[in-house]
Design a protein around this motif. Sequence first.
Motif, PDB file in Angstrom:
ATOM      1  N   THR A 149       0.840  -1.199   0.000  1.00  0.00           N
ATOM      2  CA  THR A 149       0.000   0.000   0.000  1.00  0.00           C
ATOM      3  C   THR A 149       0.876   1.251   0.000  1.00  0.00           C
ATOM      4  OG1 THR A 149      -0.063   0.160   2.418  1.00  0.00           O
ATOM      5  CG2 THR A 149      -1.734  -1.242   1.350  1.00  0.00           C
ATOM      6  N   ARG A 151       0.638   3.735   1.989  1.00  0.00           N
ATOM      7  CA  ARG A 151       0.972   4.053   3.379  1.00  0.00           C
ATOM      8  C   ARG A 151       2.159   3.225   3.859  1.00  0.00           C
ATOM      9  NH1 ARG A 151      -1.592   5.873   8.265  1.00  0.00           N
ATOM     10  NH2 ARG A 151      -0.088   5.494   9.928  1.00  0.00           N
ATOM     11  N   TYR A 169       0.554  10.890   8.801  1.00  0.00           N
ATOM     12  CA  TYR A 169       0.179  10.270   7.534  1.00  0.00           C
ATOM     13  C   TYR A 169      -1.292  10.540   7.218  1.00  0.00           C
ATOM     14  CZ  TYR A 169       4.538   7.640   8.051  1.00  0.00           C
ATOM     15  OH  TYR A 169       5.861   7.298   8.200  1.00  0.00           O
ATOM     16  N   GLU A 170      -1.582  10.555   5.912  1.00  0.00           N
ATOM     17  CA  GLU A 170      -2.957  10.785   5.461  1.00  0.00           C
ATOM     18  C   GLU A 170      -3.167  10.060   4.131  1.00  0.00           C
ATOM     19  OE1 GLU A 170      -5.961  14.541   4.401  1.00  0.00           O
ATOM     20  OE2 GLU A 170      -3.825  14.888   4.784  1.00  0.00           O
ATOM     21  N   GLU A 171      -4.338   9.445   3.976  1.00  0.00           N
ATOM     22  CA  GLU A 171      -4.705   8.841   2.697  1.00  0.00           C
ATOM     23  C   GLU A 171      -5.230   9.946   1.788  1.00  0.00           C
ATOM     24  OE1 GLU A 171      -4.086   5.600   2.241  1.00  0.00           O
ATOM     25  OE2 GLU A 171      -3.398   5.503   4.325  1.00  0.00           O
ATOM     26  N   GLU A 173      -5.379  11.417  -2.736  1.00  0.00           N
ATOM     27  CA  GLU A 173      -5.262  11.078  -4.138  1.00  0.00           C
ATOM     28  C   GLU A 173      -4.227  11.997  -4.763  1.00  0.00           C
ATOM     29  OE1 GLU A 173      -9.041  11.275  -6.049  1.00  0.00           O
ATOM     30  OE2 GLU A 173      -9.664   9.306  -5.294  1.00  0.00           O
ATOM     31  N   PRO A 178      -4.751   6.582  -6.174  1.00  0.00           N
ATOM     32  CA  PRO A 178      -4.742   6.426  -4.722  1.00  0.00           C
ATOM     33  C   PRO A 178      -3.335   6.622  -4.192  1.00  0.00           C
ATOM     34  CG  PRO A 178      -5.921   4.617  -5.796  1.00  0.00           C
ATOM     35  CD  PRO A 178      -5.209   5.362  -6.880  1.00  0.00           C
ATOM     36  N   ALA A 180      -0.786   7.988  -0.506  1.00  0.00           N
ATOM     37  CA  ALA A 180      -0.658   8.371   0.905  1.00  0.00           C
ATOM     38  C   ALA A 180       0.351   9.500   0.977  1.00  0.00           C
ATOM     39  CB  ALA A 180      -0.196   7.189   1.753  1.00  0.00           C
ATOM     40  N   GLU A 181       0.182  10.363   1.966  1.00  0.00           N
ATOM     41  CA  GLU A 181       1.059  11.517   2.119  1.00  0.00           C
ATOM     42  C   GLU A 181       1.527  11.602   3.564  1.00  0.00           C
ATOM     43  OE1 GLU A 181       0.970  15.928   0.278  1.00  0.00           O
ATOM     44  OE2 GLU A 181      -0.712  15.487   1.612  1.00  0.00           O
TER      45      GLU A 181
END
Length: 239
Positions: A149, A151, A169-171, A173, A178, A180-181
Motif C-alpha cells: 500500500t 501508506r 500520515y494521510e490517505e 489522491e 490512490p 498516501a502523504e
Amino acid sequence: MKRYVVRGTVAAALVGAALAGCGEQKEPASRNATATAASPSGGGTPSASVSPSPSAGGSPTAGASPAPGRNAATKDGRVGAPGTACAMPVSFELAPDWKPKPAPRPAADSPLASWTKQGPFDLVCEIDAKPAGHLGYLRTWVQNTSTGTPRAALESFVGAQRNASKATYEEIEAGPLPAAEVVFETYSKLLDESKQEHALAVVTPRGTLVLHLGGLDTEEHREMLPAYELAKGSMRLAS
C-alpha cells in the motif's frame, strides 16, 4: 538572521562551484540535512549526468536518460514519460523553471552510493529549484514492486530517514491515483533546528514511487510547496 547567513553562504558556494566548472551541486539524497534541500530526504555533493540502474526485476526505463535531442519535459511541462529527462512510473507537471535531471548512479562501493538509496527505494530523478530561486529539490524514488500500500511504502521510506520525527500520515489522491502523504520533520545540523518535509507515495503497475520535497529549512520548504502541490495534483500513470 542565521537562516540568511547560511543561505547566502550556500548560494555563494554553489555559484563558485559552477564557475569552477565542477558542475551543479546536489544535496546528498535525504541522508543528511545539508545546505541545499532535503530528501528522504536531504543535501550537497556533485551530481553526475547518469541515471540509477533499476533494481532486479524492475522496469528497465525507470530513471533512464533521454535520448540525444529529447526535451527535459514535454510541451505541456510534464516529466516522467518516456523521452523526458526522467522516465518514471508516473508523470506530472513541473512548476516554471524547475529543472529535472536523472539521479547519479555511483558505483556500489562508492561513498555516494548510500545517498542514492533510502530503505528499499532508489533515487531516480532530481528536480532542481535553484533556477526558480529556491534552495531545494523535488526528488522521486522508486521501488520496483507493485504490491503493498502507499501508506506502507511511506512508512518504509520515512523509517529509513535519519533523524525523522513527528510523522503524520494521510490517505489522499495524487491526480486520480490512490496515494498516501506524510508530513514530517528532520533535524538540520547546519541550522541547529528541525525542518519540515513532505512526501507522497503511489503504487503503480511499474513500481512504487515516492515524491519527496525537502528544503534548506522550513521557510524555504513552504515557499516550494506550490511546486509539490502542482506535481501531486497533476500526477498520472506514465504512458
